[in-house]
Write a protein that holds these residues in place. Structure first.
Motif, mmCIF file in Angstrom:
data_model
loop_
_atom_site.group_PDB
_atom_site.id
_atom_site.type_symbol
_atom_site.label_atom_id
_atom_site.label_comp_id
_atom_site.label_asym_id
_atom_site.label_seq_id
_atom_site.Cartn_x
_atom_site.Cartn_y
_atom_site.Cartn_z
ATOM 1 N N ILE A 187 -12.600 -9.615 -11.096
ATOM 2 C CA ILE A 187 -11.808 -8.441 -11.459
ATOM 3 C C ILE A 187 -12.583 -7.570 -12.443
ATOM 4 C CG2 ILE A 187 -9.712 -7.645 -12.616
ATOM 5 C CD1 ILE A 187 -8.306 -10.143 -11.557
ATOM 6 N N ALA A 188 -13.190 -8.188 -13.440
ATOM 7 C CA ALA A 188 -13.962 -7.432 -14.432
ATOM 8 C C ALA A 188 -15.126 -6.703 -13.772
ATOM 9 C CB ALA A 188 -14.468 -8.372 -15.522
ATOM 10 N N ALA A 189 -15.823 -7.391 -12.875
ATOM 11 C CA ALA A 189 -16.972 -6.776 -12.210
ATOM 12 C C ALA A 189 -16.533 -5.601 -11.341
ATOM 13 C CB ALA A 189 -17.703 -7.821 -11.369
ATOM 14 N N ASP A 190 -15.422 -5.768 -10.607
ATOM 15 C CA ASP A 190 -14.931 -4.677 -9.763
ATOM 16 C C ASP A 190 -14.478 -3.495 -10.598
ATOM 17 O OD1 ASP A 190 -15.466 -5.977 -7.388
ATOM 18 O OD2 ASP A 190 -13.418 -6.684 -7.080
ATOM 19 N N THR A 191 -13.815 -3.769 -11.719
ATOM 20 C CA THR A 191 -13.381 -2.680 -12.593
ATOM 21 C C THR A 191 -14.578 -1.882 -13.091
ATOM 22 O OG1 THR A 191 -11.435 -3.937 -13.307
ATOM 23 C CG2 THR A 191 -12.138 -2.121 -14.714
ATOM 24 N N CYS A 192 -15.592 -2.562 -13.559
ATOM 25 C CA CYS A 192 -16.795 -1.880 -14.052
ATOM 26 C C CYS A 192 -17.492 -1.097 -12.939
ATOM 27 C CB CYS A 192 -17.752 -2.894 -14.668
ATOM 28 S SG CYS A 192 -17.142 -3.676 -16.181
ATOM 29 N N GLU A 193 -17.556 -1.682 -11.760
ATOM 30 C CA GLU A 193 -18.177 -1.005 -10.619
ATOM 31 C C GLU A 193 -17.435 0.284 -10.274
ATOM 32 O OE1 GLU A 193 -20.875 -0.745 -7.170
ATOM 33 O OE2 GLU A 193 -20.933 -1.643 -9.171
ATOM 34 N N LEU A 194 -16.120 0.241 -10.271
ATOM 35 C CA LEU A 194 -15.335 1.428 -9.922
ATOM 36 C C LEU A 194 -15.425 2.493 -11.019
ATOM 37 C CD1 LEU A 194 -12.192 -0.328 -8.398
ATOM 38 C CD2 LEU A 194 -13.983 0.914 -7.156
ATOM 39 N N ILE A 195 -15.462 2.078 -12.272
ATOM 40 C CA ILE A 195 -15.645 3.051 -13.355
ATOM 41 C C ILE A 195 -16.948 3.819 -13.164
ATOM 42 C CG2 ILE A 195 -16.136 3.272 -15.829
ATOM 43 C CD1 ILE A 195 -14.128 0.947 -16.258
ATOM 44 N N GLY A 196 -17.985 3.116 -12.749
ATOM 45 C CA GLY A 196 -19.277 3.758 -12.519
ATOM 46 C C GLY A 196 -19.264 4.766 -11.388
ATOM 47 N N GLY A 197 -18.231 4.756 -10.556
ATOM 48 C CA GLY A 197 -18.113 5.728 -9.470
ATOM 49 C C GLY A 197 -17.660 7.102 -9.921
ATOM 50 N N PRO A 206 -11.119 14.332 -16.586
ATOM 51 C CA PRO A 206 -12.451 14.510 -17.172
ATOM 52 C C PRO A 206 -12.623 13.669 -18.431
ATOM 53 C CG PRO A 206 -11.577 16.618 -16.466
ATOM 54 C CD PRO A 206 -10.462 15.627 -16.313
ATOM 55 N N ALA A 207 -13.846 13.199 -18.642
ATOM 56 C CA ALA A 207 -14.110 12.321 -19.780
ATOM 57 C C ALA A 207 -13.807 13.005 -21.099
ATOM 58 C CB ALA A 207 -15.559 11.852 -19.747
ATOM 59 N N GLY A 208 -14.158 14.281 -21.234
ATOM 60 C CA GLY A 208 -13.926 14.978 -22.485
ATOM 61 C C GLY A 208 -14.845 14.476 -23.591
ATOM 62 N N GLU A 209 -14.515 14.845 -24.799
ATOM 63 C CA GLU A 209 -15.360 14.517 -25.949
ATOM 64 C C GLU A 209 -14.782 13.349 -26.743
ATOM 65 O OE1 GLU A 209 -15.631 18.133 -28.155
ATOM 66 O OE2 GLU A 209 -16.945 19.114 -26.692
ATOM 67 N N GLY A 225 -14.165 2.430 -20.552
ATOM 68 C CA GLY A 225 -14.755 3.424 -19.659
ATOM 69 C C GLY A 225 -13.661 4.322 -19.136
ATOM 70 N N ARG A 226 -14.032 5.555 -18.754
ATOM 71 C CA ARG A 226 -13.031 6.462 -18.212
ATOM 72 C C ARG A 226 -12.474 5.883 -16.903
ATOM 73 N NH1 ARG A 226 -10.166 8.677 -20.527
ATOM 74 N NH2 ARG A 226 -10.862 10.757 -21.161
ATOM 75 N N GLY A 227 -11.171 5.708 -16.871
ATOM 76 C CA GLY A 227 -10.510 5.123 -15.720
ATOM 77 C C GLY A 227 -10.235 3.639 -15.860
ATOM 78 N N ALA A 228 -10.660 3.026 -16.965
ATOM 79 C CA ALA A 228 -10.430 1.590 -17.139
ATOM 80 C C ALA A 228 -8.954 1.260 -16.986
ATOM 81 C CB ALA A 228 -10.942 1.132 -18.502
ATOM 82 N N ALA A 229 -8.093 2.055 -17.641
ATOM 83 C CA ALA A 229 -6.653 1.851 -17.531
ATOM 84 C C ALA A 229 -6.062 2.682 -16.401
ATOM 85 C CB ALA A 229 -5.968 2.193 -18.860
ATOM 86 N N ASP A 230 -6.536 3.892 -16.222
ATOM 87 C CA ASP A 230 -5.922 4.823 -15.260
ATOM 88 C C ASP A 230 -6.964 5.322 -14.267
ATOM 89 O OD1 ASP A 230 -4.211 6.575 -14.007
ATOM 90 O OD2 ASP A 230 -4.228 8.053 -15.620
ATOM 91 N N MET A 231 -7.191 4.585 -13.122
ATOM 92 C CA MET A 231 -6.604 3.298 -12.873
ATOM 93 C C MET A 231 -7.550 2.404 -12.078
ATOM 94 S SD MET A 231 -3.814 4.257 -9.930
ATOM 95 C CE MET A 231 -3.563 2.529 -9.596
#
Length: 429
Positions: A23-33, A94-97, A119-125
């Motif tokens: 789960i952790a690996a998939d979350t990180c992979e998707l954040i990188g997208g 958007p990531a923002g500042e 990471g941006r999207g870690a929670a949402d979603m």
């Protein structure tokens, strides 16, 4: 509210099959997208999500809304099996500042209860999507006769064009339930308000600023609309409140008008956010607003008021929904969380999500349940989600799917379901 979450042995094995590291690996992979919306496309996130779906044996269908913006539908299990739908989205705000490091280089850090992912999207979603994948794989391994589907849409964070495009090409079908994996801090949300964007254009007449009475100021008229909206909001929030959803709200989001300081402004535009209650008609809301605005401007004494036009349109609609408190999915979800040692809270959301589209189109009992906090974590710098919550969410999704299949009278025993599940099972080991 109560409900069986499936046979004890099958449920225990499904829980055991859920791998926190995966789960952790998939979350990180998707954040990188990435997938900032507006500003980017969701193509890379969807490419990575498709690979993860195919890894667990799901069949994937894509529907391209626009170049680089594909909806994804993944399914595992027989077409005619009892079906559970999970709903998510591939875009992020958007990531923002204000970030302490690259927003899209996912980091695993110390959290409140062990490890967290930033990471941006870690929670949402992105985390919710990873939890769904883990649950789908675990349930399919125990009960291959259950149909599990994931619809992951584009453009949820802006205009919800993705979900509308998907539903326009796919007729209603029976689902045991829809589970929206948005961040609810693992609370069971059984209803949420809708969101409607209204665009209002005010057109007057230009004139030299030295002779303003020769014109008709669209800005003066628009200012009266702003005050009108403020009054509508104040009356709405002072009125009767739904115990779960609160009240409707109004907000003027943008205003733009005029051509220069020395000119009476001919045209001004406003955008207005109206949070709706389930069953409200956005078209009627707009018509009522325009009627009030026209009457107010006509009686205002503004120079040239009779020359001012007010026009509007419904620019975006995200419908609200409210599940029946007694719906099987509500009790089954509560039992699942209890079994996992999590607190149980059944509540409503003042935010909006795309679950209303599914409830409206398919008639499916719909809840929102996911890891992460929409208010304290989502859309923030250094957005994060606790890994423990991702694992709990995945386990809850698995128990809910097994329980829904067990509760369905249409579930035959020869679908690959363990006999304890096909017979109904019990809620606890």
């Amino acid at each position: 509210m109560s409900g069986a979450v499936g046979g004890a042995g099958a449920a225990a094995r499904a829980i055991a099959a859920i791998d926190a590291a995966r789960i952790a690996a998939d979350t990180c992979e998707l954040i990188g997208g990435r997938g900032e919306n507006p500003g980017e496309t969701e193509a890379e996130t969807v490419r990575r999500l498709r690979a993860a779906c195919e890894r667990i044996g799901a069949t994937v269908e894509l529907q391209e809304l626009a170049p680089g913006r594909p909806n994804l539908h993944a399914a595992i299990g027989p077409e005619d099996g009892p079906a559970v739908l999970f709903l998510g989205h591939s875009d992020v705000v958007p990531a923002g500042e204000g970030w302490s490091a690259d927003a899209f280089a996912a980091r695993r850090v110390a959290g409140v209860r062990g490890e967290a992912i930033v990471g941006r999207g870690a929670a949402d979603m992105k985390g919710g999507l990873a939890a769904v994948l883990a649950a789908m794989a675990a349930v399919h391994g125990e009960a291959p006769g259950i149909r599990l589907e994931l619809l992951c849409t584009v453009d949820e964070e802006d205009r919800s064009q993705g979900v509308r495009a998907w539903l326009a090409e796919h007729p209603p079908r029976d689902y045991l339930a829809c589970i929206v994996a948005e961040p609810t801090d693992l609370e069971i949300v059984i209803g949420c308000r809708g969101a409607t964007n209204l665009a209002v254009d005010v057109v007057g007449a230009s004139a030299h600023a030295g002779r303003p009475a020769d014109g008709a100021s669209s800005i003066s008229a628009a200012a009266r609309i702003v005050e009108l909206v403020r009054g509508l909001h104040d009356r709405a929030v002072a009125g009767p409140a739904d115990p779960l959803l609160g009240t409707p709200t109004w907000n003027v989001g943008t205003i733009a008008g005029g051509s220069g300081t020395s000119m009476v402004p001919r045209a001004t535009s406003l955008t207005i956010d109206r949070r709706t209650m389930p069953g409200e008609d956005p078209g009627r809301i707009l018509d009522a607003l325009l009627g009030l605005a026209r009457a107010d401007i006509a009686a205002s004494g503004i120079a040239g008021a009779e020359r001012i036009e007010v026009r509007g349109r419904v620019d975006m609609v995200m419908p609200g929904f409210r599940a029946d408190d007694a719906a099987a999915v509500v009790g089954i979800a509560a039992d699942a969380l209890r079994r996992l040692g999590a607190a149980v809270a059944i509540t409503g959301w003042t935010a909006a999500c795309e679950g209303g589209f599914i409830a409206e189109h398919h008639g499916a009992p719909t809840i929102i349940l996911g890891p992460g906090d929409i208010n304290a974590q989502a859309h923030q710098p250094d957005e994060r989600v606790e890994l423990a919550d991702l694992v709990t969410a995945a386990r809850a999704y698995a128990l809910i799917a097994l329980g829904l299949a067990a509760s369905s009278p249409a579930t035959p025993a020869d679908r690959g379901l363990p006999q304890t599940i096909a017979a109904g099972g019990t809620a606890h080991d």
